[in-house]
Design a protein around this motif. Structure first.
Motif, PDB file in Angstrom:
ATOM      1  N   ALA A 175       0.821  -1.211   0.000  1.00 55.87           N
ATOM      2  CA  ALA A 175       0.000   0.000   0.000  1.00 55.87           C
ATOM      3  C   ALA A 175       0.857   1.264   0.000  1.00 55.87           C
ATOM      4  O   ALA A 175       0.618   2.197  -0.763  1.00 55.87           O
ATOM      5  CB  ALA A 175      -0.938   0.000   1.203  1.00 55.87           C
ATOM      6  N   ILE A 176       1.874   1.283   0.853  1.00 58.24           N
ATOM      7  CA  ILE A 176       2.742   2.464   0.923  1.00 58.24           C
ATOM      8  C   ILE A 176       4.110   2.178   0.317  1.00 58.24           C
ATOM      9  O   ILE A 176       5.071   2.917   0.524  1.00 58.24           O
ATOM     10  CB  ILE A 176       2.885   2.970   2.372  1.00 58.24           C
ATOM     11  N   ARG A 177       4.191   1.043  -0.414  1.00 57.43           N
ATOM     12  CA  ARG A 177       5.380   0.692  -1.188  1.00 57.43           C
ATOM     13  C   ARG A 177       6.644   0.627  -0.336  1.00 57.43           C
ATOM     14  O   ARG A 177       7.698   1.153  -0.692  1.00 57.43           O
ATOM     15  CB  ARG A 177       5.564   1.684  -2.340  1.00 57.43           C
ATOM     16  N   GLU A 178       6.503  -0.036   0.793  1.00 56.21           N
ATOM     17  CA  GLU A 178       7.653  -0.243   1.660  1.00 56.21           C
ATOM     18  C   GLU A 178       7.988  -1.735   1.696  1.00 56.21           C
ATOM     19  O   GLU A 178       7.115  -2.570   1.936  1.00 56.21           O
ATOM     20  CB  GLU A 178       7.382   0.267   3.070  1.00 56.21           C
ATOM     21  N   PHE A 179       9.243  -2.041   1.447  1.00 59.85           N
ATOM     22  CA  PHE A 179       9.708  -3.420   1.441  1.00 59.85           C
ATOM     23  C   PHE A 179      11.002  -3.487   2.249  1.00 59.85           C
ATOM     24  O   PHE A 179      11.916  -2.703   2.034  1.00 59.85           O
ATOM     25  CB  PHE A 179       9.968  -3.905   0.012  1.00 59.85           C
ATOM     26  N   LYS A 180      11.039  -4.408   3.204  1.00 61.89           N
ATOM     27  CA  LYS A 180      12.183  -4.463   4.104  1.00 61.89           C
ATOM     28  C   LYS A 180      12.592  -5.905   4.347  1.00 61.89           C
ATOM     29  O   LYS A 180      11.775  -6.735   4.763  1.00 61.89           O
ATOM     30  CB  LYS A 180      11.833  -3.798   5.437  1.00 61.89           C
TER      31      LYS A 180
END
Length: 251
Positions: free
Chosen positions: A125-130
């Motif tokens: 949704a907020i384009r965060e990948f960790k």
């Protein structure tokens, strides 16, 4: 007379209510407005409220093999028609690989992916990948880590996602009475905590075929003489066990 502090609280409540109604693409840009907004949009409680808000609709996630890059990837469809015009492809950064990653689970729009040596948290949704930095467990000299398993779930009291990781080790891989060391990762605090594992004699723990989280607990199966169900409490961060069904006479 209303104090300035009360005015601030009222303003923050209004801001939160407005942000909850916005589409995810707008939230991505608004993270850059100020530190407060960035922290709020990343907050697990806000993510949960936004995920369940009536103005938001569900998406269909599809895992597939991309022949052009020879790697596995994900596509996110924005409506039920599953057409190319509604699809968003997501670049998973360092986690892209030729081998197919598994899905530990998904809660409140956050997806946890894994392969043998890596675990990742992905919020499309907020384009965060960790990619999570998995700690190296300390084991006694002359011991070897033979296997491990991971679980992904939600702490219902804090609305925070957590990952549990358990390693099995011993001096020889005889399949009997492994020792174990474990850690739990708190997604919001971005930290791991080691904890003690106190279990009866059991054989190797089996990875779940699909996400087996329910009501604050993540479940896995193992056996020795009888089937045993392991249950990890996401709130208290304790690993317990319950008896399983009778073991069949045949293999």
């Amino acid at each position: 007379m209303v104090s300035k502090n009360n005015d601030d609280y009222m303003l923050n409540d209004v801001i939160t209510d407005i942000l909850l109604r916005l589409p995810v693409k707008s939230l991505v840009g608004l993270k850059c407005v100020c530190k407060y907004w960035s922290t709020l949009i990343r907050n697990s409680s806000f993510i949960s409220k936004h995920f369940h808000h009536h103005s938001n609709i569900g998406h269909l996630g599809v895992q597939h093999y991309d022949y052009s890059t020879e790697k596995y990837n994900f596509a996110l469809f924005r409506n039920e028609t599953v057409t190319n015009s509604s699809v968003e492809y997501h670049n998973l950064g360092d986690f892209q690989m030729p081998t197919q990653p598994g899905i530990l689970g998904t809660f409140h729009g956050i997806i946890s992916l894994y392969d043998r040596n890596r675990i990742a948290s992905w919020n499309p949704a907020i384009r965060e990948f960790k990619v999570l930095r998995i700690p190296e467990p300390e084991v006694p000299d002359f011991s070897y880590i033979f296997s491990h398993f991971s679980g992904f779930g939600l702490d219902p009291k804090t609305n925070n996602n957590k990952v549990v990781r358990i390693w099995e080790y011993g001096e020889q891989n005889d399949g009997v009475e492994f020792d174990r060391v474990a850690a739990v990762y708190n997604l919001y605090a971005d930290s791991w905590r080691l904890f003690e594992v106190n279990l009866p004699p059991i054989n190797e723990v089996h990875d779940s075929l699909s996400n087996t989280y329910m009501n604050g607990f993540y479940y896995s199966m193992t056996y020795y003489h009888d089937i045993l169900i392991l249950a990890f409490d996401m709130d208290k961060e304790i690993l317990g066990h319950i008896p399983g069904p009778p073991l069949p006479k045949y293999n």
